[in-house]
Design an enzyme around this catalytic site. Structure first.
Site, PDB file in Angstrom:
ATOM      1  N   LYS A 150     -16.888   0.713  32.379  1.00 32.90           N
ATOM      2  CA  LYS A 150     -15.557  -0.097  32.717  1.00 32.90           C
ATOM      3  C   LYS A 150     -15.899  -1.634  31.997  1.00 32.90           C
ATOM      4  O   LYS A 150     -17.028  -2.110  31.843  1.00 32.90           O
ATOM      5  CB  LYS A 150     -15.554  -0.303  34.290  1.00 32.90           C
ATOM      6  N   LYS A 204     -21.855  -3.867  29.881  1.00 34.08           N
ATOM      7  CA  LYS A 204     -22.312  -3.018  28.919  1.00 34.08           C
ATOM      8  C   LYS A 204     -23.083  -3.877  27.849  1.00 34.08           C
ATOM      9  O   LYS A 204     -24.193  -3.612  27.328  1.00 34.08           O
ATOM     10  CB  LYS A 204     -21.155  -2.433  28.141  1.00 34.08           C
ATOM     11  N   LYS A 240     -13.632  -7.093  20.718  1.00 34.63           N
ATOM     12  CA  LYS A 240     -13.691  -8.432  21.128  1.00 34.63           C
ATOM     13  C   LYS A 240     -14.770  -9.020  20.118  1.00 34.63           C
ATOM     14  O   LYS A 240     -15.136 -10.278  20.166  1.00 34.63           O
ATOM     15  CB  LYS A 240     -14.070  -8.497  22.514  1.00 34.63           C
ATOM     16  N   ASP A 280     -12.846   2.862  28.095  1.00 35.44           N
ATOM     17  CA  ASP A 280     -11.622   3.610  28.192  1.00 35.44           C
ATOM     18  C   ASP A 280     -11.912   4.591  26.996  1.00 35.44           C
ATOM     19  O   ASP A 280     -11.679   4.527  25.839  1.00 35.44           O
ATOM     20  CB  ASP A 280     -10.639   2.713  27.741  1.00 35.44           C
TER      21      ASP A 280
HETATM   22  N1  LIG Z   1     -27.484  -7.648  36.031  1.00 33.53           N
HETATM   23  C1  LIG Z   1     -26.541  -8.737  35.981  1.00 33.53           C
HETATM   24  N2  LIG Z   1     -26.867  -9.811  36.422  1.00 33.53           N
HETATM   25  C2  LIG Z   1     -26.302 -10.995  36.305  1.00 33.53           C
HETATM   26  N3  LIG Z   1     -25.178 -11.005  35.587  1.00 33.53           N
HETATM   27  C3  LIG Z   1     -24.897  -9.919  34.727  1.00 33.53           C
HETATM   28  C4  LIG Z   1     -25.650  -8.675  34.795  1.00 33.53           C
HETATM   29  N4  LIG Z   1     -24.984  -7.672  34.049  1.00 33.53           N
HETATM   30  C5  LIG Z   1     -24.152  -8.318  33.518  1.00 33.53           C
HETATM   31  N5  LIG Z   1     -24.013  -9.632  34.020  1.00 33.53           N
HETATM   32  C6  LIG Z   1     -22.715 -10.809  33.600  1.00 33.53           C
HETATM   33  O1  LIG Z   1     -21.479 -10.126  33.706  1.00 33.53           O
HETATM   34  C7  LIG Z   1     -20.616 -10.515  32.644  1.00 33.53           C
HETATM   35  C8  LIG Z   1     -20.013  -9.418  31.983  1.00 33.53           C
HETATM   36  O2  LIG Z   1     -20.981  -8.872  31.316  1.00 33.53           O
HETATM   37  P1  LIG Z   1     -21.020  -8.037  29.652  1.00 33.53           P
HETATM   38  O3  LIG Z   1     -20.163  -9.011  28.897  1.00 33.53           O
HETATM   39  O4  LIG Z   1     -22.240  -7.485  29.395  1.00 33.53           O
HETATM   40  O5  LIG Z   1     -20.015  -6.895  30.148  1.00 33.53           O
HETATM   41  P2  LIG Z   1     -19.228  -5.841  29.481  1.00 33.53           P
HETATM   42  O6  LIG Z   1     -19.087  -4.634  30.124  1.00 33.53           O
HETATM   43  O7  LIG Z   1     -19.762  -5.831  28.032  1.00 33.53           O
HETATM   44  O8  LIG Z   1     -17.797  -6.504  29.112  1.00 33.53           O
HETATM   45  P3  LIG Z   1     -16.523  -6.041  28.160  1.00 33.53           P
HETATM   46  O9  LIG Z   1     -15.863  -4.828  28.628  1.00 33.53           O
HETATM   47  O10 LIG Z   1     -15.592  -7.365  28.449  1.00 33.53           O
HETATM   48  O11 LIG Z   1     -17.099  -5.947  26.760  1.00 33.53           O
HETATM   49  C9  LIG Z   1     -21.580 -11.473  31.943  1.00 33.53           C
HETATM   50  O12 LIG Z   1     -21.362 -12.757  31.990  1.00 33.53           O
HETATM   51  C10 LIG Z   1     -23.180 -11.081  32.201  1.00 33.53           C
HETATM   52  O13 LIG Z   1     -23.776 -11.909  31.904  1.00 33.53           O
HETATM   53 MG   LIG Z   2     -19.103  -6.043  26.094  1.00 35.74          MG
END
Ligand SMILES: Nc1ncnc2c1ncn2[C@@H]1O[C@H](COP(=O)(O)OP(=O)(O)OP(=O)(O)O)[C@@H](O)[C@H]1O
Ligand SMILES: [Mg+2]
Length: 292
Positions: A13, A18, A44, A130
């Site tokens: 999600k 991720k 992004k 998605d």
């Molecule tokens: N285990 C964790 N502990 C603390 N913060 C976390 C952890 N995992 C993720 N985060 C924080 O959550 C936020 C979102 O993480 P990330 O960008 O990796 O998500 P994503 O799934 O890649 O998002 P997107 O779908 O927008 O690409 C970031 O600020 C990251 O530092």
């Molecule tokens: Mg991401």
């Protein structure tokens, strides 16, 4: 005989962690001596930032828009510990299929035999949650990735997205699509969150690869533009990411998950809601093993 490159796709999600998990995984695998490419598939184009001190890199699609002929090496950048960083990019906002970046970038690399030439051990695709759009399903559908992992917390919407991913994997599993390696459980602190994820994987016949706590060390590292593996290598959190990398390196056989139907998923969520309510009011119902 040339060594076999493993291709892995990480789904989950939006905002679930991720890119953070993928970057720490890439960093940990590189510390183990593997040659790794991290392939950001999100329009992004921020997947590889913490491998490069917070810096963005030009995307494959942007570069292709500027010139007609692009050499693959113009869109591959080195990051922490020599990791190869690529961002597929996306179309102009509001126009076209956001998955096109993945398709175009993978085709470009294949044509130019980049994967063979770099002698990679791992290519890790950081994809959107998605899979409705064909572009994002591409690493699964075309069997580009052999193993898919999903990052999920115990929040319902995150579990819902993982269950949808399982449906996508199941759909393509008979036609040579990628199979599921397991669930990377992120932001697991409270006892009940582990129980929820454990219950979900048992019902869908999958497995948890690792439980990753929510940690301020991750936040601090991200604010420095780095992975936790780079910024805080001795921390407990870095050890968790190293353990995840060891498990993924040892992982050989993925399989087809058994997603829940919408009604089953709703009933499952409702039963957890009741159990959490019972816990809060002091009436501990059966099924929660470790408590809060
Ligand atoms: N285990 C964790 N502990 C603390 N913060 C976390 C952890 N995992 C993720 N985060 C924080 O959550 C936020 C979102 O993480 P990330 O960008 O990796 O998500 P994503 O799934 O890649 O998002 P997107 O779908 O927008 O690409 C970031 O600020 C990251 O530092
Ligand atoms: Mg991401």
């Amino acid at each position: 005989m040339p060594k076999k490159m493993k291709q892995i796709a990480i789904y989950g999600k939006g905002g679930i962690g991720k890119s953070t998990t993928t970057s720490n995984l890439s960093a940990a695998l590189s510390q183990m001596g593997f040659k790794v490419m991290q392939f950001g598939c999100d329009p992004k184009s921020d997947s590889t930032n913490t491998l490069r001190n917070g810096q963005y890199i030009p995307t494959v699609l942007d570069t292709l828009r500027e010139k007609t002929a692009v050499k693959a090496h113009e869109v591959i950048f080195r990051g922490f510990n020599g990791i190869y960083c690529v961002e597929a990019g996306g179309p102009a906002p509001g126009v076209g299929c956001a998955g096109r970046g993945i398709i175009t970038a993978v085709e470009l690399f294949k044509q130019q035999k980049v994967f063979d030439e770099l002698e990679l051990d791992y290519v890790i695709y950081d994809v959107l949650g998605d899979v409705v759009c064909g572009g994002f399903a591409m690493p699964i559908r075309e069997g580009i990735a052999e193993h898919v992992f999903t990052v999920s917390s115990s929040d319902f919407m995150s579990v819902y997205a993982s269950n949808n991913l399982f449906k996508g994997i199941k759909k393509y599993s008979n036609s040579g699509g990628a199979l599921l390696g397991g669930v990377i459980a992120n932001s697991i602190n409270a006892g009940y969150s582990k129980d929820i994820i454990d219950d979900f994987v048992s019902r869908t016949k999958t497995r948890v690869m690792e439980y990753i706590p929510r940690s301020i060390t991750v936040t601090q590292s991200e604010l420095k533009g780095k992975t936790t593996i780079e910024a805080a290598p001795e921390s407990d959190q870095a050890k968790v990411y190293m353990r995840l990398a060891e498990k993924i390196a040892a992982h050989e056989v993925s399989d087809t998950p058994s997603p829940l139907e919408v009604g089953e998923l709703q009933a499952w969520a409702a039963s957890w809601s009741d159990q959490l309510l019972a816990l809060e009011s002091g009436v501990v119902a059966g099924g929660i093993k470790s408590g809060i």
